[in-house]
Design a protein around this motif. Structure first.
Motif, short mmCIF file in Angstrom:
data_model
loop_
_atom_site.label_atom_id
_atom_site.label_comp_id
_atom_site.label_asym_id
_atom_site.label_seq_id
_atom_site.Cartn_x
_atom_site.Cartn_y
_atom_site.Cartn_z
N GLU A 54 0.82 -1.21 0.00
CA GLU A 54 0.00 0.00 0.00
C GLU A 54 0.86 1.26 0.00
OE1 GLU A 54 0.13 -2.12 2.53
OE2 GLU A 54 0.66 -0.97 4.32
N SER B 200 -10.10 6.86 -2.74
CA SER B 200 -11.04 6.64 -1.64
C SER B 200 -11.38 5.15 -1.57
CB SER B 200 -12.32 7.47 -1.85
OG SER B 200 -12.94 7.11 -3.06
N THR B 201 -12.00 4.76 -0.48
CA THR B 201 -12.33 3.34 -0.28
C THR B 201 -13.79 3.18 0.10
OG1 THR B 201 -11.56 3.59 1.99
CG2 THR B 201 -10.03 2.57 0.46
N GLU C 197 -15.63 0.07 1.84
CA GLU C 197 -15.39 -1.27 2.36
C GLU C 197 -16.61 -1.85 3.05
OE1 GLU C 197 -11.48 -1.93 4.26
OE2 GLU C 197 -11.32 0.24 4.29
N ILE D 148 -8.55 -1.86 4.91
CA ILE D 148 -7.79 -1.24 3.81
C ILE D 148 -7.46 0.21 4.18
CG2 ILE D 148 -7.82 -0.57 1.38
CD1 ILE D 148 -9.62 -2.99 0.84
N ALA D 149 -8.47 0.92 4.71
CA ALA D 149 -8.25 2.30 5.16
C ALA D 149 -7.15 2.33 6.21
CB ALA D 149 -9.54 2.88 5.73
N TYR E 106 -4.90 9.89 -0.04
CA TYR E 106 -6.10 9.22 0.46
C TYR E 106 -7.05 10.21 1.13
CZ TYR E 106 -9.02 5.90 2.99
OH TYR E 106 -10.09 5.19 3.47
N GLY F 281 -13.10 7.37 3.20
CA GLY F 281 -14.01 6.41 2.61
C GLY F 281 -15.09 5.99 3.56
N ALA G 140 -17.89 1.13 -5.81
CA ALA G 140 -16.66 1.79 -6.28
C ALA G 140 -16.99 3.06 -7.03
CB ALA G 140 -15.87 0.83 -7.17
N ALA H 164 -10.93 4.58 -6.80
CA ALA H 164 -11.59 4.03 -5.61
C ALA H 164 -11.47 2.52 -5.60
CB ALA H 164 -13.06 4.44 -5.58
N ILE H 165 -11.47 2.00 -4.39
CA ILE H 165 -11.48 0.55 -4.17
C ILE H 165 -12.79 0.20 -3.47
CG2 ILE H 165 -10.47 -1.33 -2.82
CD1 ILE H 165 -7.83 0.10 -2.79
N VAL I 63 -12.20 -2.08 -8.60
CA VAL I 63 -11.39 -0.86 -8.59
C VAL I 63 -11.87 0.01 -9.75
CG1 VAL I 63 -9.34 -1.77 -7.45
CG2 VAL I 63 -9.57 -2.02 -9.92
#
Lengths: 414, 414
Positions: free
Chosen positions: B260, B275-276, B278, B285-286, B299, B302, B337, B349-350, B374
């Motif tokens: 990462e 951004s994420t 989740e 992940i964040a 980042y 998210g 996403a 984004a993920i 993604v």
């Protein structure tokens, strides 16, 4: 009965990886009444591995070895074991079949280097590894057992649970070891020790008390060893009750579970829901909570609002609050917590905003300044903390402080 | 020069805590050219501690000891060291002053048990611990050095960095150890080994190559040891270049940093934001991303959208998508996403949604089924993975898989 754990691999001795296998293995062995005498990490070096085996054999009845079984040249455990036990090599058909199946499953060509994974010292018993290509090997010599396992955690764990532990249990008459843990918060180790000194002094020789302090929490662990499981349990429970009634106001839970799991259980029992609004902890609180199966009945989710824009758009923090007081302020963290309650529609919320560091400090808000708020629908409590200049530590401490604040609010609301 | 690390504490041998200190200490020692020969964990037992000290002294020049220095009765390291070195006790004024200051700072009454923290074996040199009440003790005997430190990680780290390592560097002429790490993804260990076999066979004896596989990534580590730092560096760089040009398409970064962090560096250099969104990874992940200082330039934040309601309200996933396809589906993860890109206004984004387990599986979506997407502003790539039935493992694997997918998309977009 004593066991020793030997982990083999240069990566441990140069500190590239943290050895988490040993702690897991030690836990599992303790649960079946096997005490771990020593954990030893040595490098991928033949002489040193042999020295470690020789020395472990003097102290322990069971020697569990992990690591050094990969297909590549730096892995020498198998060769070294063959030398130590003065054995030749044979190709094991069961192990080879497993290697074949694994390569077939992933649709990969089977290389010679992979087939060699099925070559084992000829005097060992092979325990087929269903999760990987390195077989598990069981050796016996002058009533001592040596087991060599791969170091890949999930392969080792499956082999221990499904194969090694059941064999040990059926083979040896093992004593019982009973542990009882009491998690406390809001009190330091020395004060706790002073509070329960009389109880500690009254413990019989076969019951030990340990203090395990960590980030604002102290775990007390009673450990009893003996042959009569039932009377051990009764004794341990009795001393645990004495301790709990003496320091009741600091007790989080009388179980060996993490703080966040104790909170989840408490909220679940009361039908409450929780959301999070994290800035400097960056999702760590959410991660702590969501590690636990079944958390979704309590935890609805939250925001990782790193940028100002996200604090406004997801949590409804006012632009004016951010520009007037800054992101790290009582006002912002209060709006974050209340915003989480409102937008995520939960009974409780946690919000954290701070300067995790190592950079980003200001004269009035140095690195380590962290504002934390906890809210229910009627009340918000906000507090400022001054932690260190270490980022990871600040994240972890903030998370624990936030969880302790939530716990205290939940207790108040009872 | 060889060092050994001895960690003392029943909590390690019953597996209640993972020993993370040793890996950190080993890293620091390696950086100054001290090789760690062995890491040994023993219990709070006098005879066993003495046996470990005796045995370490035979192999190493420097023995670093952590743990067992707390104020409570289960901590016996200090008493045992006095016995081992045949010393009496004295109260150290410098250490006592530090204990006083710490208690004053936190406004706590100073108990007798705390003052005893300043009692030390009379032949040792005290190194004052500014972060805690247990002093650090330095012993010398027949040209061997023994250092006893508290086991609390931040106290130990400060003592090592500020006191112990500088003393060792100025005292000994140390060889140079150069490590070079290459992080690869999208290729297994055996295939990698086959690809670079010729290079590996050409390595001189003083350069070692290790394969460190972990969750879909393999780290290659070259280690060289010698007296001439400059020529070692040149040699290691040369072999690293050979490896990189041979397996270039699998190389993430030629540095010992996590996946990462490599992605953050890549995105920062290109001025991109992330951004994420989740669900089953629950903020992990964040958390991985926000461990790294300076991540905020890339980042933005998210959502941890555990509940359906939050997937809709924060990410704009359509209710119809959730009810028709379910939360764990290509459609949902794609909307998550794309919702993150739109609502959080980032370039990439993920999104992750899966069944982490151990419960919650369905016939068509068993535990371990994870959808990952993604996105950039023009394109979304979604993939399904079938991991295991282990919750923590599924969370970690999903995070790595998501990061590798992001990496591949970033490479495509170059």
């Amino acid at each position: 009965m004593f066991a020793e754990i030997i982990t083999i691999g240069d990566e441990i001795l140069i500190g590239q990886i943290v050895d988490t296998n040993s702690a897991w293995m030690a836990q599992q062995l303790n649960l079946i009444g096997v005490s771990v005498k020593q954990i030893t990490s040595v490098s991928d070096d033949e002489n040193h591995i042999i020295e470690a085996l020789t020395s472990a054999k003097k102290r322990a009845d069971l020697i569990l070895i992990t690591g050094g079984l990969g297909p590549t040249k730096d892995d020498i455990t198998k060769k070294t074991l063959a030398k130590y036990f003065e054995m030749g090599f044979r190709r094991d058909e069961g192990a080879l079949e497993m290697v074949r199946q694994i390569f077939q499953k992933y649709n990969r060509p089977l290389l010679d280097i992979n087939m060699q994974q099925a070559d084992v010292p000829d005097g060992c018993e092979v325990i087929v590894n269903k999760n990987g290509t390195a077989p598990c090997m069981w050796f016996e010599q002058s009533e001592k057992i040596f087991v060599s396992m791969p170091g890949v955690p999930f392969e080792m764990k499956y082999l221990m649970s499904d194969e090694i532990l059941p064999r040990i249990k059926s083979r040896f008459k093992l004593p019982f070891i009973i542990h009882k843990t009491i998690l406390t918060a809001n009190i330091g180790e020395s004060f706790l020790a002073q509070e329960i000194e009389v109880i500690e002094d009254s413990l019989p020789a076969h019951i030990k008390l340990a203090y395990l302090p960590k980030l604002g929490q102290v775990r007390l662990r009673l450990s009893a060893k003996g042959d009569d499981e039932k009377s051990l349990k009764t004794e341990v429970e009795m001393f645990a009750s004495q301790i709990i009634s003496k320091v009741n106001r600091f007790v989080v839970v009388d179980d060996d579970i993490p703080l966040e799991k104790a909170i989840l259980n408490m909220m679940q029992a009361r039908g409450l829901t929780l959301s999070t609004a994290e800035s400097c902890t960056g999702g760590y609180i959410a991660h702590l909570i969501t590690q636990h199966p079944g958390c979704s009945s309590v935890y609805w989710g939250g925001a990782v609002a790193y940028a100002y824009e996200l604090k406004e758009s997801i949590l409804g923090v006012k632009e004016n609050t951010l520009t007037t007081f800054g992101a790290v302020s009582e006002e912002t963290v209060t709006e974050m917590a209340q915003g989480a309650i409102k937008h995520f529609k939960t009974n409780y919320a946690i919000a954290v905003s701070g300067v995790a560091g190592p950079d980003g400090g200001m004269p009035d808000k140095p690195v380590g300044t962290v504002w934390i708020a906890v809210s229910n629908k009627h009340k918000t409590i906000a507090k400022v903390f001054n932690f260190s200049n270490k980022r990871i530590q600040n994240i972890e401490r903030s998370a624990v402080a936030a969880l302790v604040m939530l716990l205290n609010l939940l207790k108040e609301d009872l």
